[in-house]
Design an enzyme around this catalytic site. Structure first.
Site, mmCIF file in Angstrom:
data_model
loop_
_atom_site.group_PDB
_atom_site.id
_atom_site.type_symbol
_atom_site.label_atom_id
_atom_site.label_comp_id
_atom_site.label_asym_id
_atom_site.label_seq_id
_atom_site.Cartn_x
_atom_site.Cartn_y
_atom_site.Cartn_z
ATOM 1 N N ASP A 1 20.968 10.735 5.958
ATOM 2 C CA ASP A 1 22.561 11.305 5.662
ATOM 3 C C ASP A 1 22.921 10.085 5.180
ATOM 4 O O ASP A 1 21.785 8.988 4.303
ATOM 5 C CB ASP A 1 22.645 11.691 6.042
ATOM 6 C CG ASP A 1 24.096 12.124 5.962
ATOM 7 O OD1 ASP A 1 24.447 12.939 5.674
ATOM 8 O OD2 ASP A 1 24.995 11.531 7.165
ATOM 9 N N SER A 2 23.422 10.547 3.805
ATOM 10 C CA SER A 2 24.546 9.368 3.344
ATOM 11 C C SER A 2 24.764 8.228 3.935
ATOM 12 O O SER A 2 24.982 7.007 3.998
ATOM 13 C CB SER A 2 25.422 9.783 2.715
ATOM 14 O OG SER A 2 26.325 10.393 3.365
ATOM 15 N N CYS B 1 21.782 16.022 5.784
ATOM 16 C CA CYS B 1 23.133 16.129 4.573
ATOM 17 C C CYS B 1 22.690 17.310 3.583
ATOM 18 O O CYS B 1 22.436 17.768 2.850
ATOM 19 C CB CYS B 1 22.486 14.885 4.156
ATOM 20 S SG CYS B 1 23.143 14.790 2.596
ATOM 21 N N GLU C 1 33.370 7.356 8.260
ATOM 22 C CA GLU C 1 32.050 6.080 7.428
ATOM 23 C C GLU C 1 32.672 4.587 8.450
ATOM 24 O O GLU C 1 32.288 3.649 8.857
ATOM 25 C CB GLU C 1 31.662 6.221 6.269
ATOM 26 C CG GLU C 1 30.913 6.869 5.600
ATOM 27 C CD GLU C 1 29.784 6.747 6.438
ATOM 28 O OE1 GLU C 1 28.532 5.747 6.644
ATOM 29 O OE2 GLU C 1 29.357 7.924 6.636
ATOM 30 N N CYS D 1 29.112 20.269 5.430
ATOM 31 C CA CYS D 1 29.202 18.951 5.248
ATOM 32 C C CYS D 1 28.582 18.463 6.319
ATOM 33 O O CYS D 1 29.297 18.133 7.588
ATOM 34 C CB CYS D 1 30.125 18.040 4.644
ATOM 35 S SG CYS D 1 30.052 16.133 4.397
ATOM 36 N N HIS E 1 29.329 15.467 7.948
ATOM 37 C CA HIS E 1 30.206 14.492 8.315
ATOM 38 C C HIS E 1 31.399 15.195 8.965
ATOM 39 O O HIS E 1 32.108 14.461 9.800
ATOM 40 C CB HIS E 1 30.837 13.385 6.941
ATOM 41 C CG HIS E 1 29.999 12.493 6.816
ATOM 42 N ND1 HIS E 1 28.692 12.401 5.975
ATOM 43 C CD2 HIS E 1 30.012 10.716 7.310
ATOM 44 C CE1 HIS E 1 27.891 11.457 5.280
ATOM 45 N NE2 HIS E 1 29.131 10.617 6.376
HETATM 46 N N1 DGL Z 1 27.373 14.842 4.931
HETATM 47 C C1 DGL Z 1 27.196 14.463 3.738
HETATM 48 C C2 DGL Z 1 26.543 16.671 3.699
HETATM 49 O O1 DGL Z 1 26.491 17.114 4.905
HETATM 50 C C3 DGL Z 1 27.416 13.807 2.415
HETATM 51 C C4 DGL Z 1 28.499 13.277 2.259
HETATM 52 C C5 DGL Z 1 28.617 12.522 1.754
HETATM 53 O O2 DGL Z 1 27.822 11.114 1.288
HETATM 54 O O3 DGL Z 1 29.640 13.056 0.552
HETATM 55 O O4 DGL Z 1 26.830 17.151 2.512
#
Ligand code: DGL
Length: 260
Positions: free
Chosen positions: A7-8, A70, A148, A180, A182
Protein backbone atom coordinates in the site's frame (compact mmCIF):
# COMPACT_ATOMS: atom_id res chain seq x y z
CA UNK A 1 3.28 -19.43 1.66
CA UNK A 2 4.97 -16.08 1.46
CA UNK A 3 2.39 -13.38 0.87
CA UNK A 4 3.44 -9.89 -0.17
CA UNK A 5 1.14 -6.93 0.43
CA UNK A 6 1.68 -3.34 -0.49
CA UNK A 7 0.00 0.00 0.00
CA UNK A 8 1.16 3.60 -0.12
CA UNK A 9 1.41 3.47 3.67
CA UNK A 10 -0.48 2.12 6.65
CA UNK A 11 -3.85 1.62 4.88
CA UNK A 12 -3.12 -1.93 3.77
CA UNK A 13 -2.86 -3.04 7.40
CA UNK A 14 -6.64 -3.33 7.11
CA UNK A 15 -6.04 -6.25 4.73
CA UNK A 16 -3.12 -7.66 6.70
CA UNK A 17 -5.38 -7.78 9.76
CA UNK A 18 -8.09 -9.59 7.81
CA UNK A 19 -5.53 -11.97 6.28
CA UNK A 20 -4.27 -12.90 9.73
CA UNK A 21 -7.86 -13.75 10.67
CA UNK A 22 -8.63 -15.87 7.60
CA UNK A 23 -5.14 -17.25 6.90
CA UNK A 24 -3.31 -17.24 10.24
CA UNK A 25 -0.33 -19.44 9.38
CA UNK A 26 1.34 -17.66 6.48
CA UNK A 27 4.52 -15.60 6.16
CA UNK A 28 3.56 -11.97 5.49
CA UNK A 29 5.72 -9.25 3.93
CA UNK A 30 4.07 -5.85 4.23
CA UNK A 31 5.42 -2.98 2.10
CA UNK A 32 4.37 0.59 2.92
CA UNK A 33 5.53 2.97 0.20
CA UNK A 34 6.12 5.81 2.64
CA UNK A 35 8.39 7.68 0.20
CA UNK A 36 5.45 8.17 -2.16
CA UNK A 37 2.35 8.37 0.04
CA UNK A 38 -0.30 9.58 -0.81
CA UNK A 39 -0.82 7.63 -4.04
CA UNK A 40 -4.23 9.25 -4.48
CA UNK A 41 -2.64 12.54 -5.43
CA UNK A 42 -0.10 11.15 -7.91
CA UNK A 43 -0.62 10.51 -11.62
CA UNK A 44 -1.66 7.07 -12.85
CA UNK A 45 1.76 6.65 -14.53
CA UNK A 46 3.55 7.39 -11.25
CA UNK A 47 1.31 4.99 -9.31
CA UNK A 48 2.06 2.27 -11.87
CA UNK A 49 5.80 2.84 -11.47
CA UNK A 50 5.58 2.77 -7.63
CA UNK A 51 3.40 -0.34 -7.70
CA UNK A 52 5.83 -2.07 -10.04
CA UNK A 53 8.69 -1.24 -7.70
CA UNK A 54 6.78 -2.55 -4.67
CA UNK A 55 5.70 -5.77 -6.40
CA UNK A 56 9.23 -6.34 -7.76
CA UNK A 57 10.66 -5.88 -4.28
CA UNK A 58 8.19 -8.34 -2.73
CA UNK A 59 8.90 -10.91 -5.43
CA UNK A 60 12.58 -10.45 -4.67
CA UNK A 61 11.71 -11.54 -1.12
CA UNK A 62 10.30 -14.75 -2.62
CA UNK A 63 6.60 -13.93 -2.28
CA UNK A 64 4.27 -16.43 -3.97
CA UNK A 65 1.33 -14.04 -4.24
CA UNK A 66 0.91 -10.27 -4.17
CA UNK A 67 -2.02 -8.48 -2.56
CA UNK A 68 -2.44 -4.92 -3.79
CA UNK A 69 -3.73 -3.65 -0.45
CA UNK A 70 -4.70 -0.30 -1.90
CA UNK A 71 -7.79 0.63 -3.90
CA UNK A 72 -5.88 3.40 -5.68
CA UNK A 73 -3.02 1.15 -6.82
CA UNK A 74 -5.54 -1.53 -7.82
CA UNK A 75 -7.44 0.91 -9.95
CA UNK A 76 -4.29 2.27 -11.61
CA UNK A 77 -1.94 -0.70 -11.79
CA UNK A 78 -3.45 -4.15 -11.20
CA UNK A 79 -3.81 -4.92 -14.92
CA UNK A 80 -0.20 -4.00 -15.60
CA UNK A 81 1.03 -6.09 -12.64
CA UNK A 82 -0.98 -9.13 -13.76
CA UNK A 83 0.45 -8.86 -17.25
CA UNK A 84 4.00 -8.49 -16.04
CA UNK A 85 4.23 -11.03 -13.19
CA UNK A 86 3.43 -14.73 -13.12
CA UNK A 87 2.34 -14.97 -9.47
CA UNK A 88 -1.30 -14.33 -8.52
CA UNK A 89 -1.93 -10.60 -8.03
CA UNK A 90 -5.03 -9.92 -5.91
CA UNK A 91 -6.48 -6.41 -5.83
CA UNK A 92 -9.05 -4.63 -3.69
CA UNK A 93 -11.83 -2.47 -5.04
CA UNK A 94 -14.62 -0.50 -3.36
CA UNK A 95 -17.34 -2.93 -2.19
CA UNK A 96 -20.08 -1.49 -4.39
CA UNK A 97 -21.66 -4.84 -5.24
CA UNK A 98 -22.19 -6.03 -1.65
CA UNK A 99 -23.25 -2.50 -0.64
CA UNK A 100 -26.09 -2.54 -3.16
CA UNK A 101 -27.45 -5.71 -1.55
CA UNK A 102 -26.94 -4.54 2.01
CA UNK A 103 -29.72 -1.96 2.09
CA UNK A 104 -32.26 -1.03 -0.52
CA UNK A 105 -33.85 1.95 1.18
CA UNK A 106 -31.52 4.90 0.64
CA UNK A 107 -28.46 5.92 -1.30
CA UNK A 108 -24.90 4.61 -1.07
CA UNK A 109 -21.84 6.79 -0.64
CA UNK A 110 -18.41 5.55 -1.73
CA UNK A 111 -15.52 7.48 -0.18
CA UNK A 112 -12.10 7.02 -1.76
CA UNK A 113 -9.04 8.87 -3.08
CA UNK A 114 -9.26 11.29 -6.03
CA UNK A 115 -7.60 8.75 -8.35
CA UNK A 116 -10.03 5.95 -7.43
CA UNK A 117 -12.99 8.31 -7.83
CA UNK A 118 -11.73 9.50 -11.21
CA UNK A 119 -10.49 6.23 -12.72
CA UNK A 120 -12.41 4.10 -15.19
CA UNK A 121 -12.32 0.97 -13.01
CA UNK A 122 -14.77 2.33 -10.41
CA UNK A 123 -16.93 4.04 -13.03
CA UNK A 124 -17.22 0.75 -14.93
CA UNK A 125 -18.08 -1.13 -11.74
CA UNK A 126 -20.83 1.34 -10.84
CA UNK A 127 -22.20 1.38 -14.35
CA UNK A 128 -22.36 -2.43 -14.35
CA UNK A 129 -23.91 -2.95 -10.91
CA UNK A 130 -25.84 0.19 -9.99
CA UNK A 131 -28.93 -0.26 -12.13
CA UNK A 132 -31.08 2.09 -10.04
CA UNK A 133 -28.39 4.83 -9.89
CA UNK A 134 -28.12 4.87 -6.12
CA UNK A 135 -24.36 5.27 -5.77
CA UNK A 136 -22.51 8.56 -5.19
CA UNK A 137 -18.76 9.09 -4.79
CA UNK A 138 -16.74 11.49 -2.67
CA UNK A 139 -12.96 11.93 -2.59
CA UNK A 140 -11.50 12.45 0.89
CA UNK A 141 -7.75 12.69 0.24
CA UNK A 142 -7.09 14.64 3.44
CA UNK A 143 -7.71 11.58 5.63
CA UNK A 144 -4.64 9.76 4.29
CA UNK A 145 -2.18 12.26 5.77
CA UNK A 146 -3.90 12.13 9.15
CA UNK A 147 -3.82 8.32 9.10
CA UNK A 148 -0.08 8.22 8.35
CA UNK A 149 0.47 10.19 11.57
CA UNK A 150 -1.77 7.84 13.54
CA UNK A 151 -4.25 10.70 14.03
CA UNK A 152 -7.79 9.34 13.78
CA UNK A 153 -9.92 11.67 15.85
CA UNK A 154 -8.17 15.00 16.53
CA UNK A 155 -9.87 18.40 16.12
CA UNK A 156 -8.00 18.64 12.78
CA UNK A 157 -9.69 15.46 11.48
CA UNK A 158 -13.05 16.74 12.67
CA UNK A 159 -12.54 20.12 11.04
CA UNK A 160 -11.65 18.44 7.75
CA UNK A 161 -14.68 16.13 7.81
CA UNK A 162 -17.01 18.96 8.96
CA UNK A 163 -15.98 20.82 5.84
CA UNK A 164 -16.29 17.85 3.44
CA UNK A 165 -19.57 16.50 4.80
CA UNK A 166 -20.92 19.99 5.37
CA UNK A 167 -21.54 20.22 1.65
CA UNK A 168 -23.68 17.09 1.35
CA UNK A 169 -26.90 15.79 2.91
CA UNK A 170 -25.60 12.69 4.71
CA UNK A 171 -29.11 11.66 5.83
CA UNK A 172 -29.73 10.46 2.25
CA UNK A 173 -27.32 7.53 2.78
CA UNK A 174 -27.85 4.18 4.48
CA UNK A 175 -24.55 2.61 3.35
CA UNK A 176 -21.05 4.05 3.46
CA UNK A 177 -18.41 2.21 1.42
CA UNK A 178 -14.81 2.66 2.55
CA UNK A 179 -13.09 2.74 -0.84
CA UNK A 180 -9.64 3.48 0.56
CA UNK A 181 -7.90 1.12 2.95
CA UNK A 182 -6.69 4.04 5.09
CA UNK A 183 -10.28 4.97 5.93
CA UNK A 184 -11.04 1.94 8.12
CA UNK A 185 -9.15 3.63 10.93
CA UNK A 186 -11.70 6.46 10.95
CA UNK A 187 -14.85 4.35 11.36
CA UNK A 188 -15.82 5.87 14.71
CA UNK A 189 -15.65 9.48 13.60
CA UNK A 190 -17.09 8.77 10.12
CA UNK A 191 -20.13 7.15 11.71
CA UNK A 192 -20.91 10.32 13.63
CA UNK A 193 -21.69 12.19 10.38
CA UNK A 194 -24.48 9.78 9.35
CA UNK A 195 -27.75 8.54 10.79
CA UNK A 196 -27.41 5.99 13.59
CA UNK A 197 -28.23 2.94 11.48
CA UNK A 198 -25.64 3.64 8.76
CA UNK A 199 -23.95 0.44 7.47
CA UNK A 200 -20.23 0.76 6.88
CA UNK A 201 -18.62 -1.73 4.53
CA UNK A 202 -15.40 -2.31 2.57
CA UNK A 203 -13.71 -4.87 0.33
CA UNK A 204 -11.30 -6.49 2.77
CA UNK A 205 -13.19 -9.71 3.48
CA UNK A 206 -13.91 -10.51 -0.15
CA UNK A 207 -10.35 -9.74 -1.17
CA UNK A 208 -8.82 -12.07 1.41
CA UNK A 209 -11.43 -14.75 0.64
CA UNK A 210 -10.30 -14.52 -2.97
CA UNK A 211 -6.66 -14.85 -1.87
CA UNK A 212 -7.57 -17.92 0.18
CA UNK A 213 -9.35 -19.52 -2.79
CA UNK A 214 -6.36 -18.88 -5.03
CA UNK A 215 -3.99 -20.41 -2.48
CA UNK A 216 -6.28 -23.40 -1.93
CA UNK A 217 -6.48 -24.05 -5.64
CA UNK A 218 -2.70 -24.14 -5.74
CA UNK A 219 -2.69 -26.39 -2.67
CA UNK A 220 -0.62 -23.81 -0.85
CA UNK A 221 -2.27 -23.07 2.49
CA UNK A 222 0.38 -23.25 5.23
CA UNK A 223 0.10 -24.77 8.64
CA UNK A 224 3.30 -23.22 9.79
CA UNK A 225 4.13 -20.38 12.04
CA UNK A 226 2.89 -16.92 11.13
CA UNK A 227 5.41 -14.14 10.71
CA UNK A 228 5.19 -10.50 9.59
CA UNK A 229 8.01 -8.38 8.16
CA UNK A 230 7.48 -4.69 7.48
CA UNK A 231 9.22 -2.61 4.81
CA UNK A 232 9.04 1.07 4.03
CA UNK A 233 9.76 1.75 0.35
CA UNK A 234 12.22 -1.13 0.18
CA UNK A 235 13.89 -0.71 3.58
CA UNK A 236 13.15 -3.31 6.23
CA UNK A 237 11.66 -1.72 9.34
CA UNK A 238 13.81 -2.65 12.33
CA UNK A 239 13.40 0.45 14.45
CA UNK A 240 11.52 -0.51 17.62
CA UNK A 241 9.52 2.72 17.73
CA UNK A 242 8.31 2.20 14.16
CA UNK A 243 7.45 -1.47 14.77
CA UNK A 244 5.51 -0.39 17.86
CA UNK A 245 3.65 2.11 15.66
CA UNK A 246 2.55 -0.71 13.31
CA UNK A 247 1.58 -2.79 16.30
CA UNK A 248 -0.50 0.07 17.70
CA UNK A 249 -2.25 0.48 14.34
CA UNK A 250 -3.12 -3.23 14.17
CA UNK A 251 -4.62 -2.98 17.67
CA UNK A 252 -6.50 0.16 16.70
CA UNK A 253 -8.03 -1.69 13.73
CA UNK A 254 -9.12 -4.49 15.99
CA UNK A 255 -10.92 -1.97 18.18
CA UNK A 256 -12.71 -0.06 15.42
CA UNK A 257 -13.52 -3.07 13.25
CA UNK A 258 -14.96 -5.20 15.99
CA UNK A 259 -17.46 -2.44 16.64
CA UNK A 260 -18.30 -1.90 12.97
N1 DGL B 1 -4.77 3.25 0.91
C1 DGL B 1 -4.95 3.64 -0.40
C2 DGL B 1 -6.25 3.20 -1.03
O1 DGL B 1 -6.82 2.21 -0.62
C3 DGL B 1 -4.39 4.93 -0.94
C4 DGL B 1 -4.18 6.12 -0.08
C5 DGL B 1 -3.26 7.12 -0.74
O2 DGL B 1 -2.07 6.89 -0.68
O3 DGL B 1 -3.75 8.09 -1.33
O4 DGL B 1 -6.72 3.78 -1.96
Amino acid sequence: MKIGMFDSGIGGLTLLKEALRQLPDEEYHYYADTDHVPYGEHSVEEIRAYSDEAAGFLLGKGCDAIVVACNTATSAAVGMLREKYKVPVIGIEPAVKPALKLREDKRILVIATPVTVREKKLHDLIEREDIRHRVDMLALPGLVGFAEKGDFASPGVKEYLDKEFGEIDTSRYSVLVLGCTHFNHFQDILKSYFENDICITDGKEGTIRHLENVLREKGCISEGKCSISYYESGREVRDKERLDFYDMLMKHLEKVQDKG
